[in-house]
Design an enzyme around this catalytic site. Structure first.
Site, PDB file in Angstrom:
ATOM      1  CG  ASN A  89      -1.750   1.193   1.400  1.00 43.74           C
ATOM      2  OD1 ASN A  89      -1.844   2.004   0.481  1.00 43.74           O
ATOM      3  ND2 ASN A  89      -2.385   1.337   2.560  1.00 43.74           N
ATOM      4  CD1 TRP A  90       3.452   0.952  -2.889  1.00 40.90           C
ATOM      5  CD2 TRP A  90       3.546   2.173  -4.775  1.00 40.90           C
ATOM      6  NE1 TRP A  90       4.140   0.217  -3.831  1.00 40.90           N
ATOM      7  CE2 TRP A  90       4.216   0.945  -5.002  1.00 40.90           C
ATOM      8  CE3 TRP A  90       3.485   3.095  -5.819  1.00 40.90           C
ATOM      9  CZ2 TRP A  90       4.812   0.625  -6.223  1.00 40.90           C
ATOM     10  CZ3 TRP A  90       4.074   2.785  -7.035  1.00 40.90           C
ATOM     11  CH2 TRP A  90       4.728   1.563  -7.223  1.00 40.90           C
ATOM     12  CE  LYS A  91      -0.264   3.324   4.657  1.00 40.78           C
ATOM     13  NZ  LYS A  91      -0.258   3.429   6.106  1.00 40.78           N
ATOM     14  CG  HIS A  98      -5.983   1.881   5.243  1.00 47.92           C
ATOM     15  ND1 HIS A  98      -5.560   2.853   6.118  1.00 47.92           N
ATOM     16  CD2 HIS A  98      -4.949   1.020   5.087  1.00 47.92           C
ATOM     17  CE1 HIS A  98      -4.303   2.596   6.465  1.00 47.92           C
ATOM     18  NE2 HIS A  98      -3.911   1.491   5.855  1.00 47.92           N
ATOM     19  CD  GLU A 111      -3.111   5.584   6.658  1.00 45.69           C
ATOM     20  OE1 GLU A 111      -3.108   5.662   5.411  1.00 45.69           O
ATOM     21  OE2 GLU A 111      -2.166   5.075   7.302  1.00 45.69           O
ATOM     22  CD  GLU A 135      -3.588  -2.545   7.304  1.00 43.40           C
ATOM     23  OE1 GLU A 135      -2.494  -2.761   6.787  1.00 43.40           O
ATOM     24  OE2 GLU A 135      -4.231  -1.502   7.105  1.00 43.40           O
ATOM     25  N   GLY A 163       2.243   2.363  10.710  1.00 43.06           N
ATOM     26  CA  GLY A 163       3.172   3.478  10.557  1.00 43.06           C
ATOM     27  C   GLY A 163       3.876   3.887  11.833  1.00 43.06           C
ATOM     28  CB  SER A 179       5.073  -1.602  12.032  1.00 41.74           C
ATOM     29  OG  SER A 179       4.682  -0.255  12.256  1.00 41.74           O
ATOM     30  N   GLY A 215       2.802  -1.098   4.271  1.00 44.33           N
ATOM     31  CA  GLY A 215       2.835   0.314   3.904  1.00 44.33           C
ATOM     32  C   GLY A 215       4.263   0.777   3.663  1.00 44.33           C
ATOM     33  N   GLY A 216       4.855   1.391   4.681  1.00 41.01           N
ATOM     34  CA  GLY A 216       6.184   2.007   4.566  1.00 41.01           C
ATOM     35  C   GLY A 216       7.227   1.131   3.886  1.00 41.01           C
TER      36      GLY A 216
HETATM   37  P1  PGA Z   1       2.692   0.373   7.598  1.00 42.25           P
HETATM   38  O1  PGA Z   1       1.226   0.557   6.939  1.00 42.25           O
HETATM   39  O2  PGA Z   1       3.255  -0.918   7.048  1.00 42.25           O
HETATM   40  O3  PGA Z   1       3.472   1.579   7.160  1.00 42.25           O
HETATM   41  O4  PGA Z   1       2.506   0.301   9.069  1.00 42.25           O
HETATM   42  C1  PGA Z   1       0.381  -0.531   6.736  1.00 42.25           C
HETATM   43  C2  PGA Z   1      -0.919  -0.065   6.127  1.00 42.25           C
HETATM   44  O5  PGA Z   1      -1.376   1.027   6.489  1.00 42.25           O
HETATM   45  O6  PGA Z   1      -1.514  -0.750   5.280  1.00 42.25           O
END
Ligand code: PGA
Length: 251
Positions: free
Chosen positions: A9-11, A95, A97, A167, A173, A213, A234-235
């Protein structure tokens, strides 16, 4: 056997040159990837068409969000019907967010899942508790509530198309990952919830990914849990070497 999946997930990251560079860098590791692990990339929607043009891709594509409508006067939105018309097979839905910053409710998330399914886009449905909920020991009831609202109205053949991502919000994050025991405990709980509602056979087929994470150091241990079928990353999905290692660790 359940499909193993590693999704990135590149956001809202990378410009188009950086995005294409990341794909080219990842490509260099493709021979290390097992056929048994499905790789999904979820770039910003603006770049989906560019990534769709990559020849002989080692990945499938996902959007990060969608409308629950098919077409119409909804400025700024992208629909699953449009995604399907571009051969985009997946869409992340719910998600944390989106729930937190865009006030998406369980009801909206259920509608988005329906919109995906009626347009042949497989939803990657996200659920997970906040830190206060875990500290208050409400994490199981929170996740149960989210799963019930989003998925329990589905027919079995619809449910078969769904990928779930657990998640925990406190792990996204933050660099604080769930331990493999915590992940397995919740994934087992989600699997049991699916067994109770949809039956054993169908529940056994649904991939449940862990997100929060995940990195190249902790992925192998997390993915070794019996009910963890891969990750939503994500990251660490923004760095080719790290993401490649995570993909390899899922096989
Ligand atoms: P993260 O994000 O790996 O940076 O914690 C995961 C996600 O939000 O899907």
């Amino acid at each position: 056997m359940r499909q193993k999946i590693v999704a990135g997930n590149w956001k809202m990251n990378k410009d188009i040159d950086e995005a294409m560079e990341l794909v080219v860098s990842l490509e260099q590791y493709r021979h290390d990837f097992s056929q048994d692990v499905k790789v999904i990339l979820a770039p910003p929607s603006l770049y989906l068409a560019n990534l769709e043009m990559v020849e002989e891709p080692f990945f499938e594509l996902s959007a990060q969000n969608c409308s629950h409508h098919d077409y119409g006067a909804f400025t700024g939105e992208i629909s699953p019907a449009m995604l399907h018309s571009m051969n985009i097979g997946y869409c992340i839905v719910g998600h944390s967010e989106r729930r937190q910053y865009y006030h998406e409710t369980d009801e909206m998330i259920a509608k988005k899942i329906d919109a995906c399914l009626r347009n042949h886009v497989r939803p990657i449905f996200c659920c997970g508790e906040m830190l206060e909920q875990r500290n208050g020991k409400h994490h199981f009831v929170t996740v149960l509530h989210q799963v019930e609202h989003a998925l329990f109205h589905l027919k079995k053949d619809e449910m078969k198309q769904v990928v779930i991502a657990y998640e925990p919000v406190w792990a996204i994050g933050t660099g604080v990952t769930a331990s493999s025991d915590q992940a397995e405990e919740m994934h087992g709980f989600i699997r049991d919830t699916l067994i109770n509602h949809f039956g054993e056979e169908l529940a056994a087929e649904i991939p449940i990914l862990y997100g929060g994470s995940v990195n190249a150091q902790n992925s192998a241990e997390l993915f070794a849990c019996p009910n963890v079928d891969g990750g939503l990353v994500g990251g660490a999905s923004l760095k080719a070497k790290d993401f490649a290692q995570i993909i390899v660790s899922a096989s």
